[in-house]
Design a protein around this motif. Structure first.
Motif, PDB file in Angstrom:
ATOM      1  N   PRO A 107      54.572 -15.107  38.446  1.00  0.00           N
ATOM      2  CA  PRO A 107      54.865 -14.032  39.382  1.00  0.00           C
ATOM      3  C   PRO A 107      53.556 -13.402  39.846  1.00  0.00           C
ATOM      4  CG  PRO A 107      55.016 -13.196  37.168  1.00  0.00           C
ATOM      5  CD  PRO A 107      54.636 -14.653  37.045  1.00  0.00           C
ATOM      6  N   ILE A 108      53.633 -12.544  40.838  1.00  0.00           N
ATOM      7  CA  ILE A 108      52.512 -11.656  41.174  1.00  0.00           C
ATOM      8  C   ILE A 108      53.013 -10.250  40.898  1.00  0.00           C
ATOM      9  CG2 ILE A 108      50.934 -10.825  42.949  1.00  0.00           C
ATOM     10  CD1 ILE A 108      51.310 -13.483  44.411  1.00  0.00           C
ATOM     11  N   ILE A 109      52.452  -9.613  39.892  1.00  0.00           N
ATOM     12  CA  ILE A 109      52.896  -8.286  39.474  1.00  0.00           C
ATOM     13  C   ILE A 109      51.889  -7.266  39.984  1.00  0.00           C
ATOM     14  CG2 ILE A 109      53.530  -6.826  37.522  1.00  0.00           C
ATOM     15  CD1 ILE A 109      54.018  -9.423  35.925  1.00  0.00           C
ATOM     16  N   LEU A 110      52.332  -6.449  40.924  1.00  0.00           N
ATOM     17  CA  LEU A 110      51.463  -5.484  41.593  1.00  0.00           C
ATOM     18  C   LEU A 110      51.819  -4.077  41.112  1.00  0.00           C
ATOM     19  CD1 LEU A 110      49.251  -5.323  43.790  1.00  0.00           C
ATOM     20  CD2 LEU A 110      51.067  -5.123  45.477  1.00  0.00           C
ATOM     21  N   THR A 111      50.822  -3.374  40.568  1.00  0.00           N
ATOM     22  CA  THR A 111      51.037  -2.029  40.053  1.00  0.00           C
ATOM     23  C   THR A 111      50.196  -1.045  40.846  1.00  0.00           C
ATOM     24  OG1 THR A 111      51.420  -2.927  37.844  1.00  0.00           O
ATOM     25  CG2 THR A 111      50.970  -0.569  37.997  1.00  0.00           C
ATOM     26  N   PHE A 112      50.801   0.070  41.266  1.00  0.00           N
ATOM     27  CA  PHE A 112      50.113   1.099  42.034  1.00  0.00           C
ATOM     28  C   PHE A 112      49.686   2.252  41.128  1.00  0.00           C
ATOM     29  CE2 PHE A 112      53.028  -1.059  44.952  1.00  0.00           C
ATOM     30  CZ  PHE A 112      52.127  -1.474  45.923  1.00  0.00           C
ATOM     31  N   ASN A 113      48.753   3.040  41.618  1.00  0.00           N
ATOM     32  CA  ASN A 113      48.223   4.149  40.810  1.00  0.00           C
ATOM     33  C   ASN A 113      49.144   5.360  40.796  1.00  0.00           C
ATOM     34  OD1 ASN A 113      47.681   4.679  43.558  1.00  0.00           O
ATOM     35  ND2 ASN A 113      46.004   6.055  43.033  1.00  0.00           N
ATOM     36  N   ASN A 114      50.088   5.429  41.738  1.00  0.00           N
ATOM     37  CA  ASN A 114      51.021   6.557  41.815  1.00  0.00           C
ATOM     38  C   ASN A 114      52.419   6.056  42.167  1.00  0.00           C
ATOM     39  OD1 ASN A 114      49.590   9.189  41.413  1.00  0.00           O
ATOM     40  ND2 ASN A 114      48.280   8.379  43.045  1.00  0.00           N
ATOM     41  N   PRO A 115      53.457   6.789  41.774  1.00  0.00           N
ATOM     42  CA  PRO A 115      54.830   6.377  42.105  1.00  0.00           C
ATOM     43  C   PRO A 115      55.050   6.348  43.620  1.00  0.00           C
ATOM     44  CG  PRO A 115      54.837   8.073  40.402  1.00  0.00           C
ATOM     45  CD  PRO A 115      53.431   7.999  40.929  1.00  0.00           C
ATOM     46  N   VAL A 116      55.743   5.322  44.078  1.00  0.00           N
ATOM     47  CA  VAL A 116      56.024   5.122  45.503  1.00  0.00           C
ATOM     48  C   VAL A 116      57.470   5.500  45.789  1.00  0.00           C
ATOM     49  CG1 VAL A 116      56.214   3.396  47.332  1.00  0.00           C
ATOM     50  CG2 VAL A 116      54.312   3.288  45.690  1.00  0.00           C
TER      51      VAL A 116
ATOM     52  N   GLU B  38      46.941  14.507  50.090  1.00  0.00           N
ATOM     53  CA  GLU B  38      47.040  15.237  48.830  1.00  0.00           C
ATOM     54  C   GLU B  38      47.162  14.263  47.665  1.00  0.00           C
ATOM     55  OE1 GLU B  38      49.900  18.377  48.654  1.00  0.00           O
ATOM     56  OE2 GLU B  38      49.434  19.095  50.670  1.00  0.00           O
ATOM     57  N   VAL B  39      47.825  13.121  47.923  1.00  0.00           N
ATOM     58  CA  VAL B  39      47.964  12.074  46.907  1.00  0.00           C
ATOM     59  C   VAL B  39      47.479  10.760  47.514  1.00  0.00           C
ATOM     60  CG1 VAL B  39      49.527  10.862  45.341  1.00  0.00           C
ATOM     61  CG2 VAL B  39      49.977  13.250  45.946  1.00  0.00           C
ATOM     62  N   GLU B  40      46.570  10.089  46.831  1.00  0.00           N
ATOM     63  CA  GLU B  40      46.034   8.831  47.328  1.00  0.00           C
ATOM     64  C   GLU B  40      46.758   7.655  46.680  1.00  0.00           C
ATOM     65  OE1 GLU B  40      41.829   8.858  46.648  1.00  0.00           O
ATOM     66  OE2 GLU B  40      41.455  10.278  48.284  1.00  0.00           O
ATOM     67  N   LEU B  41      47.076   6.658  47.488  1.00  0.00           N
ATOM     68  CA  LEU B  41      47.771   5.460  47.008  1.00  0.00           C
ATOM     69  C   LEU B  41      46.834   4.266  47.084  1.00  0.00           C
ATOM     70  CD1 LEU B  41      50.442   4.016  46.146  1.00  0.00           C
ATOM     71  CD2 LEU B  41      50.855   3.637  48.594  1.00  0.00           C
ATOM     72  N   GLU B  42      46.744   3.533  45.970  1.00  0.00           N
ATOM     73  CA  GLU B  42      45.970   2.297  45.966  1.00  0.00           C
ATOM     74  C   GLU B  42      46.459   1.363  44.869  1.00  0.00           C
ATOM     75  OE1 GLU B  42      41.785   2.813  44.677  1.00  0.00           O
ATOM     76  OE2 GLU B  42      42.292   4.928  44.527  1.00  0.00           O
ATOM     77  N   VAL B  43      46.005   0.115  44.913  1.00  0.00           N
ATOM     78  CA  VAL B  43      46.380  -0.877  43.899  1.00  0.00           C
ATOM     79  C   VAL B  43      45.623  -0.584  42.616  1.00  0.00           C
ATOM     80  CG1 VAL B  43      46.288  -3.325  43.281  1.00  0.00           C
ATOM     81  CG2 VAL B  43      46.934  -2.648  45.604  1.00  0.00           C
TER      82      VAL B  43
ATOM     83  N   LYS C  51      56.380   2.305  40.395  1.00  0.00           N
ATOM     84  CA  LYS C  51      54.971   1.920  40.477  1.00  0.00           C
ATOM     85  C   LYS C  51      54.753   0.417  40.550  1.00  0.00           C
ATOM     86  CE  LYS C  51      52.346   5.649  38.209  1.00  0.00           C
ATOM     87  NZ  LYS C  51      51.386   5.924  37.105  1.00  0.00           N
ATOM     88  N   THR C  52      55.773  -0.374  40.220  1.00  0.00           N
ATOM     89  CA  THR C  52      55.566  -1.811  40.049  1.00  0.00           C
ATOM     90  C   THR C  52      56.513  -2.626  40.922  1.00  0.00           C
ATOM     91  OG1 THR C  52      54.922  -1.389  37.756  1.00  0.00           O
ATOM     92  CG2 THR C  52      55.403  -3.666  38.359  1.00  0.00           C
ATOM     93  N   VAL C  53      55.938  -3.581  41.640  1.00  0.00           N
ATOM     94  CA  VAL C  53      56.713  -4.507  42.461  1.00  0.00           C
ATOM     95  C   VAL C  53      56.234  -5.919  42.137  1.00  0.00           C
ATOM     96  CG1 VAL C  53      55.135  -4.319  44.451  1.00  0.00           C
ATOM     97  CG2 VAL C  53      57.520  -4.998  44.810  1.00  0.00           C
ATOM     98  N   ILE C  54      57.179  -6.863  42.068  1.00  0.00           N
ATOM     99  CA  ILE C  54      56.873  -8.221  41.612  1.00  0.00           C
ATOM    100  C   ILE C  54      57.272  -9.230  42.682  1.00  0.00           C
ATOM    101  CG2 ILE C  54      57.325  -9.962  39.829  1.00  0.00           C
ATOM    102  CD1 ILE C  54      57.966  -7.668  37.919  1.00  0.00           C
ATOM    103  N   TYR C  55      56.370 -10.185  42.928  1.00  0.00           N
ATOM    104  CA  TYR C  55      56.635 -11.255  43.899  1.00  0.00           C
ATOM    105  C   TYR C  55      56.992 -12.529  43.137  1.00  0.00           C
ATOM    106  CZ  TYR C  55      55.970 -14.230  48.023  1.00  0.00           C
ATOM    107  OH  TYR C  55      56.153 -15.102  49.079  1.00  0.00           O
ATOM    108  N   ARG C  56      58.115 -13.119  43.536  1.00  0.00           N
ATOM    109  CA  ARG C  56      58.543 -14.388  42.948  1.00  0.00           C
ATOM    110  C   ARG C  56      58.954 -15.333  44.055  1.00  0.00           C
ATOM    111  NH1 ARG C  56      64.130 -15.946  40.374  1.00  0.00           N
ATOM    112  NH2 ARG C  56      64.020 -17.382  42.152  1.00  0.00           N
ATOM    113  N   THR C  57      58.638 -16.590  43.877  1.00  0.00           N
ATOM    114  CA  THR C  57      59.001 -17.591  44.873  1.00  0.00           C
ATOM    115  C   THR C  57      60.433 -18.073  44.648  1.00  0.00           C
ATOM    116  OG1 THR C  57      57.861 -19.170  43.432  1.00  0.00           O
ATOM    117  CG2 THR C  57      56.678 -18.400  45.374  1.00  0.00           C
TER     118      THR C  57
END
Length: 381
Positions: A140-149, A118-123, A177-183
């Motif tokens: 950083p690597i800032i990853l944003t999705f098309n729908n709330p997770v 019913e709801v599709e999830l993608e980058v 919607k947003t998750v960030i990768y940091r070393t």
């Protein structure tokens, strides 16, 4: 002779090894054919993509299991005695699958269909990751999705970062919607980093499933670190450990908090020439109002701080007179603007106003221990 004949015609047990004994032995050693069970069952529809395909055999071992669907063969593994096979990866939504299995002379097959989410999830976006871009070692690597997770642990578990020169890192969720990768430490310079989001079939929330995987390569460039001291009014730029530029600067005048440059580890975020700068919270005619066009500006926070050009060389190297930005001689500011990479480090000291970790890309203001607390996987451990 008659006695011998009578004895030979009596109803006693057959001699060992005779025809009757051989027949009885053959019957006792015969084994039933193995039975194979497949799940999901034949004809199933609307199968959830995160359901495992399971094939079991009773009365024998599985010789082969093949699951095809979604444009590929599904990977799986057997248990120790090969009486059970379980798929390793999620199924593709809105797809048809076929299963074939063999155990000895027994074969079995089944087909099923997965549901349409019913709801599709993608980058939706990855930053910084412009075509041909090289980024700094603090990036950083800032990853944003098309729908709330809502199932953040499941989605985070599908994210993989592989560097040519590996370094520890972790994800941190800043909203749904947003998750960030940091070393933990700065990236080693001059390398490629591969990001893979294996979202296909991953459940991100109620009636929400990933519909396709995503992969990209992020290029780490030179190690460019700038050291700024607002008390000595100097800025030094180092590239790959070598000092390449000495710049006289003027920082925030610090008559108010607003006009105080933030101390801490900043990252370069974007650049423009020129940038229109308007005093926040003021209208024309108010004290302190300004509306100016500034050349060769490099943003280092979301609270209006830039490294930029300003032809006030009388102050640079001597005193702080700005509204909070770091200004420098126009030719040197142009050089900095032209050579910066998003994610370069600008480390500022000398003021009593600390950069907030979530002010722009101030992520290095948190210790790595604190950073990891924002990971959904860390919460489940």
């Amino acid at each position: 002779m008659a006695a011998a004949l009578t004895a030979s015609c009596s109803g006693g047990s057959p001699a060992p090894g005779g025809p009757a004994a051989a027949g009885k032995s053959a019957t006792a050693s015969a084994s039933p054919a193995p039975a194979i069970k497949i799940s999901p069952a034949q004809g199933s529809s609307k199968v959830k993509p995160n359901k495992k395909v399971v094939v079991t055999a009773s009365g024998g071992a599985l010789d082969e299991v093949v699951v095809q669907g979604g444009g590929k063969q599904l990977e799986g593994s057997f248990n120790a005695d090969k009486t059970k096979w379980v798929s390793k990866e999620p199924l593709r939504p809105t797809s048809s699958y076929s299963v074939s299995a063999k155990a000895g002379a027994t074969t079995a097959a089944a087909s099923f269909k997965t549901l349409k989410p019913e709801v599709e999830l993608e980058v939706a976006d990855v930053t910084p990751n412009q075509k041909g871009e090289k980024v700094g070692v603090g990036a950083p690597i800032i990853l944003t999705f098309n729908n709330p997770v809502s199932d953040k642990a499941a989605v985070e578990g599908a994210l993989e970062v592989e560097a040519e020169k590996p370094v520890e890192g972790a994800w941190r969720w800043i909203n749904d919607k947003t998750v960030i990768y940091r070393t933990a430490k700065y990236w080693p310079a001059h390398q490629d980093v591969k990001l893979t989001a294996r979202l296909n079939g991953v459940q991100g929330g109620k009636d929400m499933y990933g519909v396709k995987d995503y992969t990209t390569t992020i290029k780490i460039g030179a190690k460019q670190i700038s050291k700024v001291n607002t008390k000595t009014h100097m800025m030094y730029v180092y590239r790959d450990g070598k000092k390449v530029k000495t710049m006289r600067i003027s920082a925030g005048m610090a008559t108010t908090r607003e006009y105080t440059t933030t101390s801490g580890v900043h990252l370069t975020m974007e650049r423009a020439n020129p940038v229109r700068m308007i005093s926040p919270g003021r209208k024309k005619g108010d004290p302190g109002y300004y509306d100016v066009m500034i050349n060769h500006a490099v943003r280092i926070s979301n609270s209006g701080e830039y490294v930029h050009a300003k032809n006030n060389v009388w102050a640079q190297g001597r005193q702080n007179v700005s509204h909070g930005c770091i200004n420098s001689r126009p030719d040197q500011a142009k050089w900095f603007h032209d050579t910066m990479q998003r994610g370069d480090v600008v480390d500022i000291i000398g003021t009593n106003r600390e950069l907030e970790w979530n002010n722009g890309w101030g992520f290095w203001q948190l210790s790595f221990k604190e950073w990891k607390k924002g990971s959904a996987l860390e919460e489940t451990r």
